[in-house]
Design an enzyme around this catalytic site. Structure first.
Site, PDB file in Angstrom:
ATOM      1  N   CYS A   1     -43.144 -23.256 -23.822  1.00  0.00           N
ATOM      2  CA  CYS A   1     -44.299 -24.149 -23.710  1.00  0.00           C
ATOM      3  C   CYS A   1     -44.943 -24.408 -25.069  1.00  0.00           C
ATOM      4  O   CYS A   1     -45.384 -25.523 -25.348  1.00  0.00           O
ATOM      5  CB  CYS A   1     -45.298 -23.579 -22.717  1.00  0.00           C
ATOM      6  SG  CYS A   1     -44.672 -23.559 -21.021  1.00  0.00           S
TER       7      CYS A   1
ATOM      8  N   GLU B   1     -47.787 -25.694 -18.141  1.00  0.00           N
ATOM      9  CA  GLU B   1     -47.936 -26.452 -19.389  1.00  0.00           C
ATOM     10  C   GLU B   1     -46.898 -27.562 -19.483  1.00  0.00           C
ATOM     11  O   GLU B   1     -47.216 -28.679 -19.921  1.00  0.00           O
ATOM     12  CB  GLU B   1     -47.789 -25.516 -20.598  1.00  0.00           C
ATOM     13  CG  GLU B   1     -48.837 -24.432 -20.686  1.00  0.00           C
ATOM     14  CD  GLU B   1     -48.408 -23.126 -20.040  1.00  0.00           C
ATOM     15  OE1 GLU B   1     -48.960 -22.081 -20.439  1.00  0.00           O
ATOM     16  OE2 GLU B   1     -47.535 -23.136 -19.141  1.00  0.00           O
TER      17      GLU B   1
ATOM     18  N   CYS C   1     -45.962 -19.513 -23.319  1.00  0.00           N
ATOM     19  CA  CYS C   1     -44.709 -18.826 -23.631  1.00  0.00           C
ATOM     20  C   CYS C   1     -44.018 -19.572 -24.776  1.00  0.00           C
ATOM     21  O   CYS C   1     -44.448 -20.663 -25.162  1.00  0.00           O
ATOM     22  CB  CYS C   1     -43.816 -18.791 -22.388  1.00  0.00           C
ATOM     23  SG  CYS C   1     -43.099 -20.398 -21.974  1.00  0.00           S
TER      24      CYS C   1
ATOM     25  N   HIS D   1     -43.051 -24.743 -15.804  1.00  0.00           N
ATOM     26  CA  HIS D   1     -44.307 -24.060 -16.098  1.00  0.00           C
ATOM     27  C   HIS D   1     -45.451 -25.064 -16.015  1.00  0.00           C
ATOM     28  O   HIS D   1     -45.250 -26.279 -16.160  1.00  0.00           O
ATOM     29  CB  HIS D   1     -44.271 -23.446 -17.493  1.00  0.00           C
ATOM     30  CG  HIS D   1     -43.288 -22.323 -17.624  1.00  0.00           C
ATOM     31  ND1 HIS D   1     -43.284 -21.472 -18.705  1.00  0.00           N
ATOM     32  CD2 HIS D   1     -42.273 -21.902 -16.815  1.00  0.00           C
ATOM     33  CE1 HIS D   1     -42.326 -20.573 -18.567  1.00  0.00           C
ATOM     34  NE2 HIS D   1     -41.692 -20.823 -17.427  1.00  0.00           N
TER      35      HIS D   1
END
Length: 163
Positions: free
Chosen positions: A92, A61, A89, A59
């Site tokens: 993260c 992040e 999410c 991701h």
């Protein structure tokens, strides 16, 4: 890449631009981009690369956190702020806690990611709220005593790095 510490909207716009590049220009993954800022300076940037890397953890992040840690040569990011194009999410957000990030600014919410991208983290939140015995992923504990031999040796090391 320096900017004023209070330029939250400017940093968020950069995260949104990274999300555009990931989703629409490069096609590396969904529209997620992020950056880590410390003392008004961008330390690292990241974008979603789940599709390109075949890695569900890549991701934006996560990439930004990893690169910031490498840049600062630290597994903790005190004084850092995460700016991200969408609400983090569960993975993260947990990484933010592990890294010691003190503040997060985000643009789109989880409801937007669901409505416009079919990204649905609700089942994860529901599973995490359940007692571990009721979760859909079975957790099976075995060989605890054998593993504790290593844990106790680690505990006894005077030079171990605490984190």
């Amino acid at each position: 890449m320096a900017s004023a510490r209070s330029d939250h909207d400017g940093f968020l716009r950069r995260a949104i631009e990274l999300s555009r590049r990931a989703a629409l220009e490069f096609g590396t993954g969904g529209p997620f981009g992020a950056l880590i800022v410390k003392d008004g300076n961008v330390i690292a940037e990241g974008m979603n690369r789940v599709v390109a890397s075949h890695d569900p953890t890549w991701h934006g992040e996560m990439e930004a956190i990893r690169l910031a840690c490498l840049t600062l040569q630290s597994f903790k990011l005190p004084g850092c702020i995460l700016y991200t194009s969408a609400e983090p999410c569960p993975m993260c957000l947990a990484a933010c806690y592990w890294a010691g990030i003190e503040e997060v600014y985000y643009a789109a919410g989880v409801e937007d990611a669901f409505e416009y991208g079919d990204f649905d983290d609700r089942p994860i939140y529901q599973q995490l709220a359940l007692p571990k015995e009721q979760r859909s992923i079975r957790l099976n504990r075995r060989l605890r005593e054998e593993s504790l031999v290593v844990w106790k040796a680690y505990q006894a090391r005077p030079d171990r790095v605490r984190y």
